[in-house]
Write an enzyme that holds these catalytic residues in place. Structure first.
Site, PDB file in Angstrom:
ATOM      1  N   HIS A 253      43.277  26.202  35.574  1.00 50.87           N
ATOM      2  CA  HIS A 253      42.463  27.021  36.328  1.00 50.87           C
ATOM      3  C   HIS A 253      41.936  28.304  35.427  1.00 50.87           C
ATOM      4  CE1 HIS A 253      41.273  29.938  39.423  1.00 50.87           C
ATOM      5  NE2 HIS A 253      41.317  28.944  40.407  1.00 50.87           N
ATOM      6  N   GLU A 305      38.670  24.022  39.505  1.00 51.67           N
ATOM      7  CA  GLU A 305      37.861  25.210  38.737  1.00 51.67           C
ATOM      8  C   GLU A 305      38.373  25.404  37.238  1.00 51.67           C
ATOM      9  OE1 GLU A 305      39.017  28.155  41.660  1.00 51.67           O
ATOM     10  OE2 GLU A 305      37.583  27.320  43.101  1.00 51.67           O
ATOM     11  N   GLU A 321      32.633  30.091  36.992  1.00 47.97           N
ATOM     12  CA  GLU A 321      32.783  30.873  38.219  1.00 47.97           C
ATOM     13  C   GLU A 321      32.338  32.365  37.706  1.00 47.97           C
ATOM     14  OE1 GLU A 321      36.135  32.351  41.372  1.00 47.97           O
ATOM     15  OE2 GLU A 321      36.663  30.320  40.203  1.00 47.97           O
ATOM     16  N   CYS A 389      36.079  35.622  46.746  1.00 49.99           N
ATOM     17  CA  CYS A 389      36.784  36.658  45.827  1.00 49.99           C
ATOM     18  C   CYS A 389      35.509  37.054  45.022  1.00 49.99           C
ATOM     19  CB  CYS A 389      37.584  35.500  44.942  1.00 49.99           C
ATOM     20  SG  CYS A 389      36.953  33.991  44.347  1.00 49.99           S
TER      21      CYS A 389
END
Length: 628
Positions: A253, A305, A321, A389
């Site tokens: 991640h 992710e 991201e 987030c």
């Protein structure tokens, strides 16, 4: 002109320096952004984004969860870790209020603190999901439920609020931190020997130590780092689960990786523990040389992710991201503080202008979670997300941005990122100096620094890695200090009021290519200028499919200022051609290869900064363009 050649060529700090010798962030209020590119974005963040996020936080039940935890009717709403979105938003509020009072923002802040304070249990515990119905399950699923992650964001918000003059939230955070310190530790001491699946608590505990001077918070951060196995949350299937110090590459991640590494660098900074350095430097090298997009984005796989294999950097499927870009920025900041190496500030700048700034819309009302490098026009920003987030994370970084521009090291001042600003810092024997920075970045490269206080100290200016041919003058005369790209130019002299340093940074249009092992980008170029990466967008090139575009490598690009377009950008034009599939492809997906690769209608191609894409009508976008 007086200067010190030894200091001009030495690193700003020794890479093995003790905590007392490192670069130090300037205090709240020591750097003030003056009107310019980033000041406008921060103003929009304060006036538009933060109030809109308040509405979203309220409408989605995130604030109601705190009322419910304090005894109101209803039930917990949304993800178990939704408290963290509130805390990031409160942190953004705190940094914004530090800029100056605003009645509406103050009311939002005080109301949120009231709710947070009211939801805290008598033993210091604070997590709304476990406050009532699930109280017996506290601390039983740290891997997935993120109690410590959420606690970390509360602590960071409280530190920001305290630096802005608020005491209440820090008291809440210290009660929670005390509860955590009592609960977690070696099993031999009867405590819970475990840490959270999503790193964050490490950074927070170090920040709380810095704010309060209480050593147990730093010790707790080190415990959480030492007890961790793996790099956080959901690890990739092929990842070997190791102690932190044994890692040399980024795996799993992406956000977890960079948050954890930021916390580990904080521990290194405060303890001088050099055993952490090989892991941090090894993972940074792996990321920067094999797993980094040209935009500074990180995390190539949608699956968990995560980072992919070395050189696995797909464009359309890039996850990249927004929170990962923010985490990378924060980690590189800490590595910069630890080493004084310009390469970390270079990556901060690349990430800030591209991988991060592509996340929020220009009007401050919507956000990308994922930032691909090519798209058919269907990917659009959203006002909010169920797992939200990114929006408050964007808000808190923009609100706190002045604190990342410059540092002091006990002797002089170092300027790392350039924006119109006023900088105050203590130098030498403790006297305060003031500097005024003027620049048109990112649209023009030149930087001017005016000294407004007479004193003798070293002034360090970063020469970006992209600035080939940079030059440096003091009061109009060429400085005898090298201005080599990817280093700091350090001028040490007795300064007089009104002395002016000019750093000339050429910003021609540059075509860059990827390492040959990045197979998706073979035979393609990306267009850059200064710190910006540019993108082809259909809105500027009617009738042209970016998949058919071929860029001429031999002709220089041109730059056009467009004050009327996308909040006042500069576009870049390059010469090329549009080679549409001919009749020979009708009804075919494959055919026998031919030698005919020429042809196509020559035309000028217009590109906009990557951060500005998807702010107009939907249409195809592409960063990497064919250029055989």
């Amino acid at each position: 002109m007086p200067s010190d050649p030894q200091h001009a060529r030495a690193p700003i700090v020794d890479t093995a320096a003790s905590p007392s010798a490192r670069l130090r962030a300037l205090g709240l209020g020591d750097v003030r952004l003056d009107d310019g590119f980033w000041a406008r974005r921060r103003r929009r963040n304060r006036e538009v984004s933060i109030p809109l996020q308040h509405r979203c936080i309220e409408e989605t039940g995130r604030l109601e969860n705190f009322r419910w935890a304090a005894g109101a009717e209803g039930e917990h709403q949304g993800f178990v870790f939704n408290d963290s979105d509130v805390y990031k938003w409160v942190e953004a509020l705190a940094w914004s209020l530090a800029d100056g009072e605003d009645g509406d923002l103050r009311q939002m802040f005080e109301g949120a603190v009231d709710l947070i304070e009211g939801a805290q249990r008598s033993d210091g515990y604070l997590h709304t999901y476990y406050s009532r119905d699930h109280a017996g399950e506290r601390w039983t699923d740290l891997t997935h439920r993120h109690e410590l992650y959420s606690s970390g964001h509360l602590i960071q918000a409280a530190v920001a609020a305290h630096r802005a003059g608020d005491e209440r939230l820090l008291r809440v955070a210290r009660r929670l931190a005390g509860h955590i310190c009592d609960r977690f530790g070696p099993a031999a001491e009867g405590r819970q020997e475990e840490t959270d699946g999503h790193p964050e608590i490490e950074m927070a505990m170090v920040e709380l130590y810095r704010e309060t001077g209480e050593r147990r918070y730093l010790d707790q951060a080190r415990f959480f780092l030492d007890v961790r196995r793996g790099l956080g949350l959901i690890n990739s299937a092929e990842q070997e689960i190791l102690p932190f110090r044994d890692y040399r590459r980024m795996e799993g991640h992406a956000v977890c990786n960079v948050y954890l590494n930021a916390g580990a660098t904080d521990v290194l900074l405060e303890t001088g523990d050099q055993s952490l350095r090989p892991a941090l430097e090894g993972m940074w090298e792996n990321m920067a040389l094999r797993q980094l997009y040209v935009t500074g984005g990180i995390g190539s796989r949608h699956h968990v992710e995560s980072f992919g294999a070395d050189y696995e950097l797909p464009n359309g499927r890039a996850y990249t991201e927004t929170c990962a870009a923010i985490g990378s920025f924060m980690w590189n900041w800490r590595m910069l503080l630890a080493t004084g190496s310009a390469r970390f500030a270079d990556l901060m700048e690349l990430t800030l202008y591209n991988g991060f700034l592509s996340g929020p819309s220009i009007d401050g009302r919507a956000y990308f979670y994922v930032n691909p490098l090519t798209d058919d026009g269907r990917h659009r920003r959203k006002e909010w997300y169920p797992c939200a987030c990114c929006p408050p994370n964007v808000a808190r970084l923009l609100a706190s941005l002045p604190g990342y521009l410059a540092t002091g090291d006990g002797e002089g001042v170092q300027i790392h990122l350039y924006a119109p600003s006023t900088i105050r810092a203590r130098v030498g024997g403790g006297g305060e100096v003031e500097l005024a920075v003027r620049t048109g970045q990112p649209w023009s490269g030149d930087v001017e620094v005016e000294v407004r206080t007479a004193a003798t100290f070293p002034l360090s200016l970063r020469v970006p890695a992209w600035a080939e041919g940079a030059s440096l003058t003091v009061n109009g005369s060429r400085a005898d200090v090298p201005a080599e790209p990817g280093t700091y130019a350090v001028i040490w002299r007795p300064w007089r009021v009104g002395d002016t340093v000019r750093l000339a940074l050429p910003t021609p249009v540059r075509l860059v290519e990827a390492h040959p092992h990045v197979t998706e980008d073979r035979g393609a170029v990306a267009v850059t200028r200064g710190p910006l990466v540019y993108a082809f967008e259909a809105a500027d090139n009617p009738g042209a499919d970016p998949r058919d575009v071929v860029v001429n490598r031999r002709q220089a690009g041109t730059v056009t200022a467009r004050p009327d377009l996308l909040d006042g950008i500069h576009t870049v034009s390059v010469r090329g051609a549009v080679r549409t599939p001919g009749e020979g492809w009708r009804g075919r997906l494959y055919r026998t290869a031919t030698a005919d690769g020429a042809g196509g209608a020559a035309r000028e191609l217009t590109l906009v900064p990557y951060f500005a894409w998807a702010n107009r009508e939907p249409g195809p976008m592409q960063v990497w363009l064919a250029s055989p």
